[in-house]
Design an enzyme around this catalytic site. Structure first.
Site: not given
Lengths: 284, 317, 256
Positions: B65, B67-68, B70-72, B190
């Site tokens: 997705g 940046n921002g 909601g992955k992390s 990442e």
């Protein structure tokens, strides 16, 4: 995979960090010597100002030069013990780890947080120069004072030292809880509390201050409990009419408050997280 | 919003399950008045918004997705660093927050931009530290140590101080250390960030082998779609905290309706790119061109398709 | 020059990016550190002790000024921090002399504190009976020589940190211990026993803080204090320039 939390586990972890400290020290002789010299010079230079003044003027604040030396030895021992038990990986300066978003690394370990905090700061070898200087000064001052105390006195000394160390660390954790909510503003609060306020203030014979300034220094900002107050008691001159166990009661109360606020902060952290991350200081 | 396609059915035994999970953050707004300064206004940011999905044991999931997206945040929820605002998270049958300690014995987590190695110690010392703190049995440690030293080519710098490693070496060592307790589930945020081609290939090959050989469940986030496609079978796309796509890569290609183009090279070395839908119309256009030296037909890459998609998500509707 | 001024301005505004609260908090810490010193001087004066030829009023001015000008009396640039983070090489990307950039940035960071702490203190302290007027105008050139010497000393310490790459925090700590003991910023040399002050006065650290502070309160021999400052500037600047040039390779290669 040994999941039990036992004393053996605690000592096992302490041994692990002790070995890592020794490995670091033995890796580079030049670095080790420099580090030891730094510990000695830093300690002596921070204490020398007040001692030289006391020597020149035959004492200050109602304490003789040898009594001042005892107090300075006490404060150096407290700083040394802090260094030995909480000196590594910013365990004493916990606001740095919180403010830098590094608490995540601790949450990834299969250990309770308190156990990590007890073990990770242990620096028995590289952290001891200040402790040795402090103990040396205490013994030297006792010779100068021509005192030969009994076992109860030594036990009291150990108790007051433990209270002072825990008081300093508890104070750091109490203030550091603010870094959970405001990580940038309070990243360095523990350093301010320990190194910039309480540390330097604890080197003065605080009896020079008027009572209006003295009382806050044994309560709100307890720099007086780190050396001056216990030294006066141990030298048989209890100040302020407070009971001899006052440092113990104060430390217990402070820790209760520190644990409460720290837990609150931790709950805030897992609820809102920290979008800040800075490397360094947690794995050095 | 992009169409959600569910093509992968979770197998028996679920490694990860998110049920209606939302996670909101708050951003402080700049003060415009004294009242704002005294009581700052906060804007709610939905990092995850009613997200539900599950990952079967042994699965290799690409979590992507912009940046921002909601992955992390998801990885932090899965590893017990954050608690969801609403909803329920279960990892290996455990609640990450309440049962953090037993969970961490079974999970490996790696953030590409964070450092777990001890910087003033050799890599080997960090590995020994991991063994003690995680309480890894000697047999498991010995086996995993030799495996990661071999497959990730760590041996040449095993006794080097971590702070002296190159980025590629450091990431391989971080990955190796993360695996020492033989986790059942690996969460990677990442892991190939900033790595050169060789280091990337080593890490990708290793993760694939781990997944195939030991049936280790892996969830990996990355912005590099080629890497993700090479590693994972299933991809889950997030957009503004919602699941925008969940399926396999061929379904994603189909759903993206990747455009086609003709690349025309002229004799004077100039280039022209002609997008097309209808081959007849394209041929007509090409026959009208003069000085053509070479024509190449191509389909837009997954990365280009996703870039278009992400940009359409950003554009005001 | 414009570029350097702009760099200083950026450093100055950067220091204010978190608002004035951090500077006010820092000021509060400095005042807390000043309080016991003030009462210490009072206690010694009350004992009727010989204060090395200084009066209580002079001691109070000395300590207050030392706190107000702390950053100028002990120059600390960001270079050692940047070196530790492997960022010092970034200074070479700008079309400006590296050391001038360091000076401009450092001077820029002083301004907010001078404006928000030192200046108000200079205005308030006379109301509390502390004399804040210099006894001789030689104080000003002496202060400039102190700042100049401070940059040279900082540069030398940075070069040592570059040399001992993995332990720059040791160099940092060692430096502050030495300066705290030897510069005379905390305890005026006149008050030290065993004629220590006479020796320390002629060391480079003594030329950093004790010289301008002594001139400010009208203590010490102006000619000898200024001569020592000039001498140390003349000796340490070429040495610092040489060490900095020699450290360039390590400075740039580290962190890359």
């Amino acid at each position: 995979m040994g999941d039990k939390l036992s004393l053996r586990r605690v000592f096992g972890l302490l041994a692990l960090y002790a070995r890592m400290d020794l490995d670091w020290l033995l890796r580079d002789a030049k670095l080790s010597l420099l580090d030891a010299a730094n510990g000695l010079i830093a300690c002596l230079s921070s204490l020398s100002g007040v001692f030289l003044l006391a020597w020149r003027f035959g004492g200050v604040g109602g304490l003789s030069p040898w009594q001042i030396l005892f107090m300075l030895g006490f404060t150096a021992t407290v700083a040394g013990l802090c260094m030995v038990f909480f000196g590594s990986n910013n365990v004493a300066h916990i606001s740095r780890r919180i403010g830098r978003g590094q608490l995540d690394h601790m949450l990834l370990q299969p250990l309770p947080l308190w156990l990590q905090l007890i073990a990770e700061g242990f620096l028995p070898f590289s952290g001891c120069p200040r402790l040795l200087v402090g103990l040396g000064l205490v013994l030297w001052s006792l010779r100068g004072l021509e005192l030969s105390p009994g076992w109860f006195w030594w036990l009291s000394l150990a108790g007051y030292l433990a209270c002072a160390v825990l008081c300093l660390v508890g104070l750091s954790y109490l203030w550091s809880a603010l870094a959970f909510r405001w990580p940038v503003a309070f990243e360095e609060i523990s350093s301010v509390v320990i190194d910039e306020i309480c540390g330097p203030l604890s080197q003065y014979p605080l009896s020079i201050l008027p009572p209006a300034l003295l009382w806050p220094l044994v309560s709100i900002l307890p720099a007086g409990l780190l050396a001056w107050f216990p030294s006066c008691i141990l030298l048989g001159r209890p100040p302020l009419g407070l009971p001899e166990l006052y440092p113990l009661f104060f430390t217990l109360g402070l820790w209760a408050l520190a644990i409460f606020t720290f837990r609150k902060g931790l709950l805030y952290y897992v609820h809102y997280g920290s979008n800040r991350y800075t490397q360094g200081g947690h794995r050095n | 919003m992009f169409t959600t396609v569910q093509t992968v059915t979770p197998k028996a035994g679920t490694a990860i399950e998110l049920r209606a999970v939302s996670k909101h953050f708050y951003q402080r707004q700049p003060a415009k008045s004294l009242a704002d300064w005294l009581s700052p206004k906060r804007r709610q940011i939905p990092a995850l918004d009613d997200v539900s999905f599950s990952v079967a044991r042994g699965e290799f999931l690409a979590y992507a997705g912009p940046n921002g997206a909601g992955k992390s945040t998801t990885i932090k929820l899965l590893s017990g660093m954050l608690t969801p605002t609403t909803g329920e998270v279960t990892v290996l049958g455990l609640s990450p927050l309440k049962e953090r300690i037993p969970l961490m014995r079974r999970v490996g987590v790696l953030f590409g931009n964070r450092r777990e190695l001890w910087s003033d110690h050799p890599v080997s010392a960090s590995f020994r530290w991991k063994r003690e703190v995680w309480g890894v049995p000697k047999a498991v440690f010995d086996e995993m140590e030799s495996l990661v030293l071999e497959l990730l080519d760590i041996r040449p710098f095993y006794q080097t101080l971590a702070r002296e490693l190159s980025l590629g070496q450091r990431m391989r060592a971080e990955l190796g250390m993360m695996l020492l307790h033989r986790p059942e589930l690996i969460l990677l945020d990442e892991p190939t960030l900033g790595l050169d081609v060789l280091a990337k290939r080593q890490i990708i090959a290793f993760l694939k082998e781990l997944n195939e050989r030991d049936q280790t469940t892996i969830l990996v986030t990355s912005h590099d779609m080629d890497d993700l496609e090479e590693m994972a079978r299933r991809i889950l796309l997030l957009s503004n905290g919602k699941v925008a796509f969940d399926g396999d890569f061929s379904a994603l290609r189909g759903a993206l309706k990747l455009g086609k183009k003709a690349l025309v090279r002229f004799r004077n070395q100039s280039l022209r790119e002609i997008p097309y839908d209808d081959i007849g119309a394209l041929l007509q256009e090409l026959s009208a061109l003069e000085g053509v030296a070479e024509i190449e037909f191509a389909q837009n890459s997954l990365e280009e398709g996703l870039a278009d998609l992400f940009s359409s998500w950003k554009a005001p509707s | 020059m414009r570029s350097l001024l702009y760099t200083a301005k950026m450093a100055c505004t950067g220091k204010l990016s978190d608002g004035v609260l951090p500077i006010l908090a820092d000021s509060a810490i400095k005042i807390i550190a000043l309080v016991p010193l003030v009462f210490l001087w009072r206690a010694l004066a009350a004992q009727g002790a010989d204060l090395g030829g200084l009066r209580l009023a002079q001691l109070l001015s000395y300590s207050c000024l030392a706190i107000m000008l702390e950053r100028l009396l002990n120059v600390r640039t960001f270079a050692s921090d940047w070196n530790y983070d492997g960022q010092l090489g970034d200074l070479f990307h700008q079309p400006l002399p590296v050391f001038w950039q360091i000076i401009a940035r450092t001077a820029g960071t002083w301004l907010p504190e001078l404006a928000l702490f030192s200046l108000p203190m200079a205005l308030l302290l006379p109301l509390l009976g502390v004399d804040m007027l210099p006894k001789t105008l030689w104080f000003f050139p002496s202060l400039l020589l102190t700042i100049s010497l401070g940059f040279a000393v900082d540069c030398l310490f940075v070069c040592v940190s570059i040399r001992i790459q993995h332990a720059s925090y040791i160099v940092h700590s060692l430096r502050f211990s030495l300066i705290a003991l030897l510069s005379g910023a905390l305890i005026p040399f006149n008050l030290l026993p065993f004629s220590l002050g006479k020796v320390l006065e002629w060391l480079p650290f003594g030329s950093m803080a004790a010289a301008p502070l002594s001139l400010f309160v009208g203590a010490g021999n102006t000619a000898s204090l200024l001569a020592a400052q000039l001498l140390w500037n003349a000796l340490l600047w070429p040495l610092a320039a040489l060490c900095f040039a020699k450290s360039r390779e390590r400075m740039v290669s580290y962190g890359g």
